[in-house]
Design a protein around this motif. Structure first.
Motif, PDB file in Angstrom:
ATOM      1  N   LEU A 114      13.846 -16.017  51.348  1.00 16.97           N
ATOM      2  CA  LEU A 114      12.265 -14.824  51.158  1.00 16.97           C
ATOM      3  C   LEU A 114      12.133 -13.371  51.375  1.00 16.97           C
ATOM      4  O   LEU A 114      12.923 -13.406  52.373  1.00 16.97           O
ATOM      5  CB  LEU A 114      11.385 -15.699  52.211  1.00 16.97           C
ATOM      6  N   ARG A 115      11.905 -13.198  50.770  1.00 23.92           N
ATOM      7  CA  ARG A 115      11.786 -10.968  50.991  1.00 23.92           C
ATOM      8  C   ARG A 115      10.322 -10.614  50.972  1.00 23.92           C
ATOM      9  O   ARG A 115       9.722 -10.666  49.327  1.00 23.92           O
ATOM     10  CB  ARG A 115      12.839 -10.356  49.902  1.00 23.92           C
ATOM     11  N   SER A 116       9.875  -9.833  51.231  1.00 24.41           N
ATOM     12  CA  SER A 116       8.610  -8.990  51.107  1.00 24.41           C
ATOM     13  C   SER A 116       8.882  -7.637  51.231  1.00 24.41           C
ATOM     14  O   SER A 116      10.162  -7.149  52.101  1.00 24.41           O
ATOM     15  CB  SER A 116       7.560  -9.642  52.441  1.00 24.41           C
ATOM     16  N   LEU A 117       7.658  -7.114  50.177  1.00 20.86           N
ATOM     17  CA  LEU A 117       8.249  -4.906  50.316  1.00 20.86           C
ATOM     18  C   LEU A 117       6.847  -4.716  50.812  1.00 20.86           C
ATOM     19  O   LEU A 117       6.807  -3.713  51.613  1.00 20.86           O
ATOM     20  CB  LEU A 117       8.117  -4.895  48.786  1.00 20.86           C
ATOM     21  N   THR A 118       6.347  -5.840  51.772  1.00 17.92           N
ATOM     22  CA  THR A 118       5.090  -4.752  52.458  1.00 17.92           C
ATOM     23  C   THR A 118       5.774  -4.631  53.945  1.00 17.92           C
ATOM     24  O   THR A 118       5.067  -3.493  53.815  1.00 17.92           O
ATOM     25  CB  THR A 118       3.860  -6.432  52.955  1.00 17.92           C
ATOM     26  N   LYS A 119       6.549  -4.350  54.117  1.00 14.07           N
ATOM     27  CA  LYS A 119       7.018  -4.036  55.379  1.00 14.07           C
ATOM     28  C   LYS A 119       7.478  -3.159  55.537  1.00 14.07           C
ATOM     29  O   LYS A 119       7.617  -1.602  56.615  1.00 14.07           O
ATOM     30  CB  LYS A 119       8.067  -5.212  56.177  1.00 14.07           C
ATOM     31  N   PRO A 120       9.035  -2.977  54.482  1.00 13.69           N
ATOM     32  CA  PRO A 120       9.451  -1.971  54.377  1.00 13.69           C
ATOM     33  C   PRO A 120       8.655  -0.265  53.611  1.00 13.69           C
ATOM     34  O   PRO A 120       9.231   0.673  53.906  1.00 13.69           O
ATOM     35  CB  PRO A 120      10.816  -1.758  53.308  1.00 13.69           C
ATOM     36  N   ALA A 121       7.073  -0.985  52.966  1.00 16.08           N
ATOM     37  CA  ALA A 121       6.768   0.085  52.263  1.00 16.08           C
ATOM     38  C   ALA A 121       5.403   0.158  52.566  1.00 16.08           C
ATOM     39  O   ALA A 121       4.634   1.186  53.635  1.00 16.08           O
ATOM     40  CB  ALA A 121       6.835  -0.620  50.563  1.00 16.08           C
ATOM     41  N   ALA A 122       4.782  -1.296  52.532  1.00 15.93           N
ATOM     42  CA  ALA A 122       2.727  -1.025  52.917  1.00 15.93           C
ATOM     43  C   ALA A 122       2.543  -2.394  52.893  1.00 15.93           C
ATOM     44  O   ALA A 122       2.644  -2.953  51.866  1.00 15.93           O
ATOM     45  CB  ALA A 122       2.031   0.448  52.218  1.00 15.93           C
ATOM     46  N   PRO A 123       1.153  -2.333  53.943  1.00 12.48           N
ATOM     47  CA  PRO A 123       0.893  -3.709  54.106  1.00 12.48           C
ATOM     48  C   PRO A 123       0.182  -3.898  52.543  1.00 12.48           C
ATOM     49  O   PRO A 123      -0.056  -5.422  52.178  1.00 12.48           O
ATOM     50  CB  PRO A 123       0.005  -3.588  55.053  1.00 12.48           C
ATOM     51  N   GLY A 124      -0.265  -2.981  51.688  1.00 12.22           N
ATOM     52  CA  GLY A 124      -1.046  -3.471  50.149  1.00 12.22           C
ATOM     53  C   GLY A 124      -0.237  -3.604  48.829  1.00 12.22           C
ATOM     54  O   GLY A 124      -0.597  -3.877  48.454  1.00 12.22           O
ATOM     55  N   LEU A 125       1.059  -3.252  49.461  1.00  9.54           N
ATOM     56  CA  LEU A 125       2.499  -3.582  48.377  1.00  9.54           C
ATOM     57  C   LEU A 125       2.361  -5.097  48.246  1.00  9.54           C
ATOM     58  O   LEU A 125       3.822  -5.303  48.853  1.00  9.54           O
ATOM     59  CB  LEU A 125       3.530  -2.710  48.681  1.00  9.54           C
TER      60      LEU A 125
END
Ligand SMILES: Cc1ncc(COP(=O)(O)O)c(C=O)c1O
Length: 466
Positions: A302-313
């Motif tokens: 599981l990997r999310s882009l919200t943490k390294p980019a922005a919560p809205g992504l």
């Protein structure tokens, strides 16, 4: 003290004031309510929001909170008491998750929060990508239910899974909830590291799972204890953050990786690898995901882009091989059908552009400055508070000295104007000691000294008098 009880007390107090005050009357300030109920400002803010939702109170930015005009004009508040019986007991863990996501009060220094502060987010690049994409009519059409093929391929390439094994989800929390429901049935047991991400505990409980904590130390979960827990409970599912665990910052030691995977294999179990911090490493290079080292479908990635980019992504992916992948795709379809096309396309444009690498390089430097500023302020003003230096992630895990109560300290800190999160909700069972989770990613480095001074005053005020 329980934050849920504190929220209930604040709500009851405000209801009482609203029922007897004229429309437009000013309600007690957050500061007053915080002190009166020994509640953190995040709890008070959540209580106020609940009453705003009911239409009983209104907030005026910069002025305060007032009895709503509409509430007074429409007579007495509706009688919702029947819902208490209809709904039954609340699910544990939800209050803590709400508190975690509450917006900090104006003027307070946030050493709490799960995301980068706005200054660290690549908002311009994301905005430009989304604006470009939004003009393309095709972006608004229904795409594949599992997500765009090219975005799935990007996530898959990073870990050595096939694009077909990946499903795109609207953020890591949704991915986690779906994975738990796809792989386990109510009443099943979930093993977790102790402590662990409180959103995972809440999602597990919402899925009706029995959570069993397994001890962990600076090298991650203890493999012997994990094997024993599998044997004792018959669990088939283990939630794990091998890299820069939230909240402790610990990573799974190199010599434990193979042992942990063997324990999982031997138990015929799944390991959900929440790789939330892959792009948040500060020192050195992160080891490959466990998913890359396991071929027989035991690891759900599981990997999310919200943490390294922005919560809205709100773009994440889950990867699972075999029937587990099919189950996961089926659950995702029922939950959401599919994720917004424009956001998927904008995410892909961003992570495949030179801006992504540039952003990650800058982020590493910025996080290092914040982490080190917070550590050195702690050393100077609170030398008795032990906080190991994490090699990545967003948080420090600070152990309070004997006799201090984490929830009380967090409430006192909020009164002093610094928001910190108590350690207790991150444990599925009794906490072995008092901890605070201190987020260094949520405030600029030049505020760390002042933040810790305020925390130090709060700790002094929270010491039991003997
Ligand atoms: C370890 C971990 N996993 C998953 C999530 C969920 O993040 P999101 O849904 O914003 O991607 C969080 C958020 O705090 C987290 O800390």
């Amino acid at each position: 003290m329980n934050d849920g009880n504190a929220a209930a007390r604040v709500i009851q107090d405000l209801r009482g004031v609203v029922s007897s005050a004229a429309a437009g009357s000013r309600l007690p300030s957050v500061r007053e309510l915080t002190a009166r109920h020994q509640a953190s400002p995040v709890t008070v803010a959540a209580a106020v929001r609940a009453l705003v939702k009911e239409g009983l109170v209104e907030t005026r930015p910069g002025q305060g909170t007032f009895v709503a005009r509409r509430a007074a004009a429409t007579g007495p508040a509706p009688d919702l008491s029947w819902q208490t019986v209809a709904l039954g007991a609340r699910r544990p863990g939800e209050d803590e998750l709400q508190a975690l996501l509450a917006t900090p009060p104006a003027g307070a220094i946030p050493l709490s929060g799960g995301y980068l502060e706005p200054e660290l987010q690549p908002a311009a690049a994301l905005g430009a990508a989304l604006a470009r994409v939004a003009r393309q009519p095709a972006a608004w059409q229904r795409g594949p239910a599992e997500g765009r093929d090219d975005l799935r391929a990007w996530f898959a390439a990073e870990i050595g899974l096939r694009a077909d094994d990946m499903v795109i989800c609207p953020g890591g929390q949704a991915a986690l909830s779906s994975a738990l429901r796809a792989l386990a049935a109510p009443g099943d047991t979930l093993l977790v590291e102790s402590p662990t991400y409180l959103g995972a505990l809440a999602a597990a409980r919402a899925a009706g799972l029995r959570v069993v904590p397994v001890p962990a130390d600076a090298g991650g979960v203890l493999p012997d204890q994990l094997a024993a827990a599998f044997a004792r409970t018959g669990a088939r599912l283990f939630y794990c953050q091998p890299l820069h665990t939230n909240p402790t910052g610990a990573s799974l030691a190199a010599d434990r990786r193979g042992v942990v995977l063997s324990a999982v294999r031997e138990a015929g179990a799944f390991l959900i690898e929440d790789d939330y911090a892959r792009d948040l490493t500060i020192d050195g290079d992160p080891p490959p995901p466990l998913a890359r080292e396991e071929a027989d479908g035991h690891v759900i990635y599981l990997r999310s882009l919200t943490k390294p980019a922005a919560p809205g992504l709100r773009i994440a992916a889950v990867g699972a091989r075999g029937p587990a992948g099919a189950r996961l795709r089926a659950v995702r379809l029922v939950d959401e059908l599919f994720v917004a096309g424009p956001l998927q396309q904008a995410a892909l444009e961003f992570v495949t552009s030179p801006a992504w690498d540039r952003h990650r390089r800058q982020l590493r430097t910025a996080l290092r400055a914040r982490r080190d500023a917070l550590l050195s302020a702690l050393r100077q003003h609170l030398p008795a508070t032990a906080a190991p230096r994490p090699q990545g992630g967003l948080h420090l895990w600070a152990r309070l000295d004997e006799g201090l109560d984490d929830v009380r300290v967090a409430a006192a800190a909020a009164t002093e104007g610094v928001i910190v999160f108590p350690g207790r909700p991150w444990f599925a069972a009794e906490a072995p000691a008092s901890y605070l989770r201190l987020t260094y990613a949520a405030a600029p480095p030049d505020l760390m000294d002042e933040a810790v001074r305020r925390l130090s005053a709060a700790i002094a005020a929270s010491r039991p008098t003997s």
